[in-house]
Design a protein around this motif. Structure first.
Motif, PDB file in Angstrom:
ATOM      1  N   ALA A   9       0.865  -1.191   0.000  1.00 19.99           N
ATOM      2  CA  ALA A   9       0.000   0.000   0.000  1.00 19.99           C
ATOM      3  C   ALA A   9       0.899   1.238   0.000  1.00 19.99           C
ATOM      4  O   ALA A   9       1.981   1.227   0.599  1.00 19.99           O
ATOM      5  CB  ALA A   9      -0.906  -0.001   1.230  1.00 19.99           C
ATOM      6  N   PRO A  10       0.430   2.298  -0.671  1.00 22.81           N
ATOM      7  CA  PRO A  10       1.297   3.477  -0.816  1.00 22.81           C
ATOM      8  C   PRO A  10       1.230   4.450   0.360  1.00 22.81           C
ATOM      9  O   PRO A  10       0.258   4.469   1.113  1.00 22.81           O
ATOM     10  CB  PRO A  10       0.714   4.161  -2.065  1.00 22.81           C
ATOM     11  CG  PRO A  10      -0.745   3.827  -2.028  1.00 22.81           C
ATOM     12  CD  PRO A  10      -0.836   2.458  -1.410  1.00 22.81           C
ATOM     13  N   GLY A  11       2.268   5.265   0.471  1.00 25.49           N
ATOM     14  CA  GLY A  11       2.231   6.414   1.369  1.00 25.49           C
ATOM     15  C   GLY A  11       1.498   7.547   0.671  1.00 25.49           C
ATOM     16  O   GLY A  11       0.876   7.361  -0.390  1.00 25.49           O
ATOM     17  N   LYS A  12       1.543   8.714   1.261  1.00 23.09           N
ATOM     18  CA  LYS A  12       0.779   9.853   0.705  1.00 23.09           C
ATOM     19  C   LYS A  12       1.440  11.187   1.010  1.00 23.09           C
ATOM     20  O   LYS A  12       2.296  11.292   1.896  1.00 23.09           O
ATOM     21  CB  LYS A  12      -0.647   9.855   1.266  1.00 23.09           C
ATOM     22  CG  LYS A  12      -0.713   9.905   2.815  1.00 23.09           C
ATOM     23  CD  LYS A  12      -0.664  11.255   3.453  1.00 23.09           C
ATOM     24  CE  LYS A  12       0.277  11.353   4.590  1.00 23.09           C
ATOM     25  NZ  LYS A  12       0.093  12.060   5.754  1.00 23.09           N
ATOM     26  N   VAL A  13       1.041  12.182   0.208  1.00 23.74           N
ATOM     27  CA  VAL A  13       1.333  13.567   0.606  1.00 23.74           C
ATOM     28  C   VAL A  13       0.002  14.248   0.830  1.00 23.74           C
ATOM     29  O   VAL A  13      -0.900  14.145  -0.019  1.00 23.74           O
ATOM     30  CB  VAL A  13       2.071  14.425  -0.453  1.00 23.74           C
ATOM     31  CG1 VAL A  13       3.540  14.445  -0.263  1.00 23.74           C
ATOM     32  CG2 VAL A  13       1.695  14.057  -1.860  1.00 23.74           C
ATOM     33  N   ILE A  14      -0.118  14.942   1.944  1.00 30.05           N
ATOM     34  CA  ILE A  14      -1.288  15.812   2.104  1.00 30.05           C
ATOM     35  C   ILE A  14      -0.896  17.113   1.413  1.00 30.05           C
ATOM     36  O   ILE A  14       0.088  17.757   1.775  1.00 30.05           O
ATOM     37  CB  ILE A  14      -1.650  16.019   3.588  1.00 30.05           C
ATOM     38  CG1 ILE A  14      -2.061  14.662   4.197  1.00 30.05           C
ATOM     39  CG2 ILE A  14      -2.784  17.042   3.715  1.00 30.05           C
ATOM     40  CD1 ILE A  14      -2.623  14.706   5.592  1.00 30.05           C
ATOM     41  N   LEU A  15      -1.641  17.433   0.350  1.00 29.36           N
ATOM     42  CA  LEU A  15      -1.296  18.623  -0.428  1.00 29.36           C
ATOM     43  C   LEU A  15      -1.741  19.868   0.336  1.00 29.36           C
ATOM     44  O   LEU A  15      -0.985  20.824   0.466  1.00 29.36           O
ATOM     45  CB  LEU A  15      -1.941  18.537  -1.815  1.00 29.36           C
ATOM     46  CG  LEU A  15      -1.377  17.368  -2.650  1.00 29.36           C
ATOM     47  CD1 LEU A  15      -2.296  16.986  -3.788  1.00 29.36           C
ATOM     48  CD2 LEU A  15       0.013  17.721  -3.184  1.00 29.36           C
ATOM     49  N   HIS A  16      -2.989  19.824   0.854  1.00 27.97           N
ATOM     50  CA  HIS A  16      -3.491  20.905   1.716  1.00 27.97           C
ATOM     51  C   HIS A  16      -4.491  20.325   2.701  1.00 27.97           C
ATOM     52  O   HIS A  16      -5.294  19.471   2.321  1.00 27.97           O
ATOM     53  CB  HIS A  16      -4.201  21.990   0.891  1.00 27.97           C
ATOM     54  CG  HIS A  16      -3.272  22.736  -0.003  1.00 27.97           C
ATOM     55  ND1 HIS A  16      -2.365  23.667   0.462  1.00 27.97           N
ATOM     56  CD2 HIS A  16      -3.086  22.660  -1.345  1.00 27.97           C
ATOM     57  CE1 HIS A  16      -1.667  24.144  -0.561  1.00 27.97           C
ATOM     58  NE2 HIS A  16      -2.081  23.555  -1.665  1.00 27.97           N
ATOM     59  N   GLY A  17      -4.446  20.788   3.941  1.00 31.35           N
ATOM     60  CA  GLY A  17      -5.509  20.447   4.896  1.00 31.35           C
ATOM     61  C   GLY A  17      -5.115  19.530   6.035  1.00 31.35           C
ATOM     62  O   GLY A  17      -5.994  19.031   6.745  1.00 31.35           O
ATOM     63  N   GLU A  18      -3.794  19.279   6.231  1.00 30.95           N
ATOM     64  CA  GLU A  18      -3.428  18.491   7.405  1.00 30.95           C
ATOM     65  C   GLU A  18      -3.874  19.226   8.665  1.00 30.95           C
ATOM     66  O   GLU A  18      -3.950  20.459   8.683  1.00 30.95           O
ATOM     67  CB  GLU A  18      -1.930  18.144   7.473  1.00 30.95           C
ATOM     68  CG  GLU A  18      -0.946  19.238   7.221  1.00 30.95           C
ATOM     69  CD  GLU A  18      -0.696  19.412   5.749  1.00 30.95           C
ATOM     70  OE1 GLU A  18      -1.370  20.314   5.192  1.00 30.95           O
ATOM     71  OE2 GLU A  18       0.147  18.726   5.161  1.00 30.95           O
ATOM     72  N   HIS A  19      -4.178  18.508   9.669  1.00 31.27           N
ATOM     73  CA  HIS A  19      -4.692  18.989  10.960  1.00 31.27           C
ATOM     74  C   HIS A  19      -6.129  19.523  10.858  1.00 31.27           C
ATOM     75  O   HIS A  19      -6.990  19.061  11.609  1.00 31.27           O
ATOM     76  CB  HIS A  19      -3.767  20.032  11.617  1.00 31.27           C
ATOM     77  CG  HIS A  19      -2.506  19.402  12.123  1.00 31.27           C
ATOM     78  ND1 HIS A  19      -2.483  18.581  13.224  1.00 31.27           N
ATOM     79  CD2 HIS A  19      -1.222  19.435  11.651  1.00 31.27           C
ATOM     80  CE1 HIS A  19      -1.247  18.135  13.424  1.00 31.27           C
ATOM     81  NE2 HIS A  19      -0.465  18.628  12.471  1.00 31.27           N
ATOM     82  N   SER A  20      -6.392  20.483   9.942  1.00 35.01           N
ATOM     83  CA  SER A  20      -7.778  20.980   9.865  1.00 35.01           C
ATOM     84  C   SER A  20      -8.732  19.832   9.516  1.00 35.01           C
ATOM     85  O   SER A  20      -9.889  19.827   9.948  1.00 35.01           O
ATOM     86  CB  SER A  20      -7.875  22.108   8.835  1.00 35.01           C
ATOM     87  OG  SER A  20      -7.243  21.738   7.643  1.00 35.01           O
TER      88      SER A  20
END
Ligand SMILES: Nc1ncnc2c1ncn2[C@@H]1O[C@H](COP(=O)(O)OP(=O)(O)O)[C@@H](O)[C@H]1O
Ligand SMILES: C[C@@](O)(CCOP(=O)(O)O)CC(=O)O
Ligand SMILES: [Mg+2]
Length: 412
Positions: A9-20
């Protein structure tokens, strides 16, 4: 019962919106072509082994002790929606006792053992009624840096859920001959789970994330399960269909941090100053929504690159807002400054407090600029690499013996 299973399974990048996103705001994330791999096999010695070389953990239990001393002592209950619940305080205490983990100690890597034991017992219950808990050897190797913001915990949980559900006959991939030629499969046939099975895997993976994170939003396990790019809000997943191919520079500051601690830190601030934190988190949702619109325009008109300057501004604003809520770090500021020397724009990705940042690269960014940025970043003690966002979600490797995509040490 299937006896030998390899999934990734792949990892990820949160492009916008981490924490919120933890507060029900919209976020956008994309999978990454770095994967976590799991090999699960029925063990000949009748024991259950958990082998996690990336975090230096190898544990073994007899099936009898799991069946007699752990499973009956766990409170395995479903919530009002029929979803499996995370361990109660009592169950958590018993899991830690059974695994001989100091109950006071909350070292993040040990939560991988708790997560495994809980999912193994919970998912394995069903096969216990027929033939007992399965004796299995599980070995996991990840290409993802652990605890760096690229979703290693989610990829871990997704892989674990997939192998356990498959091993106990609750989710079964089938061959899709029309998609022959995929590079992940030696003979060319692609094996896939149905959407229902994927959602089941995702549900159990979320439980694994809860054990490792405390209060995850569910975005990481969802993008790791489904792959591609997703818009996520309150467990509602929408595929971002119009996602252009975006090139990024990923930088790992190598500053260790724990998502659980950072999420708890933001919660504390939010509890204390809701009227201040609320609007900042809302602004992050605005950034995510706007970026999805921009991706759409860029997808429709790949010949026009104006979208990039908007994305760069959104990245700058997002990074400042993440600093405002207290999840920045001097190492991340350094990445922003060093890449700005080449007129490149960067933001942290994931929980922050160290870990990784991504830098947007335009299609016409000259190689010399990228190389100059990498040189500065490496001199600062960081690791960096260029990649494209987007990768296939959780995947069943049907021919592990001849599958060149598997890490060498996986089948040992
Ligand atoms: N390859 C792995 N082997 C064992 N445990 C892992 C692995 N990858 C992730 N984990 C678990 O996930 C934790 C890190 O998760 P987290 O703090 O959320 O960081 P991130 O998800 O950003 O990498 C580890 O401490 C461990 O419990
Ligand atoms: C901070 C958060 O938004 C992302 C955490 O990602 P990671 O574990 O740092 O890869 C938490 C979450 O969404 O569950
Ligand atoms: Mg995580």
């Amino acid at each position: 019962m299937t006896t030998d299973i390899v999934v990734s399974a792949p990892g990820k990048v949160i492009l916008h919106g981490e924490h919120s996103v933890v507060y029900g705001k919209v976020a956008v994330a994309s999978s990454l072509n770095l994967r976590c791999f799991v090999h699960a096999a029925i063990s000949k010695d009748g024991d259950v082994t958990l082998d996690l070389p990336d975090v230096n953990i190898c544990r073994k239990w007899s099936v009898a002790s799991l069946e007699n001393n752990l499973l009956p002592r766990l409170e395995l209950c479903h919530d009002s929606h029929g979803h499996p619940s995370p361990p109660t305080e009592k169950s958590l205490h018993r899991l830690k006792q059974f695994a001989e983990i100091d109950t006071e100690e909350s070292e993040s890597r040990h939560l991988a053992i708790i997560s495994f034991l809980y999912l193994y017992c919970y998912i394995g219950q069903r096969s216990k009624e027929q033939s007992g808990l399965p004796p299995i050897h599980v070995r996991m190797i990840s290409q993802l840096p652990v605890g760096a913001g690229l979703g290693s915990s989610a990829a871990f949980s997704v892989c674990l859920a997939a192998v356990l559900l498959q091993l106990t006959g609750q989710a079964t991939p089938s061959v899709h001959p029309e998609e022959q030629g995929d590079s992940n499969s030696a003979k060319g046939a692609v094996w896939k789970w149905s959407l229902d099975d994927l959602l089941l895997i995702n549900k159990w993976a979320f439980l694994g994330e809860k054990i490792i994170h405390g209060h995850p939003s569910g975005i990481d396990n969802s993008v790791s399960t489904l792959g591609g790019a997703i818009r996520f809000q309150n467990k509602q997943i929408t595929t971002v269909e119009k996602m252009p191919s975006i090139k990024i520079l990923l930088t790992n500051t190598n500053v260790p941090r724990s998502t659980k601690t950072l999420v708890a830190y933001v919660k504390n601030k939010h509890d204390k100053f809701p009227e201040v934190m609320g609007p900042v988190l809302q602004a992050m949702e605005g950034l995510a929504e706007r970026s999805i619109k921009v991706y759409g325009h860029m997808f429709d008109r790949p010949d026009k690159w104006q979208g990039y300057s908007q994305l760069e501004e959104l990245i700058d604003i997002n990074q400042q807002l993440l600093n405002t809520i207290g999840v920045g770090h001097s190492s991340l500021d350094r990445v922003v400054k060093l890449t700005a020397r080449q007129a490149l724009h960067s933001k942290l990705t994931g929980a922050g407090g160290g870990g990784c940042a991504y830098t947007l690269l335009r299609p016409d960014t000259p190689d010399e600029k990228i190389q100059a940025a990498c040189k500065d970043l490496e001199e600062a003690g960081f690791d960096c690499w260029v990649t494209n966002v987007g990768a296939v979600g959780v995947y069943y490797h049907s021919n592990p013996d001849s599958d060149a995509s598997l890490p060498e040490r996986l089948l040992e």
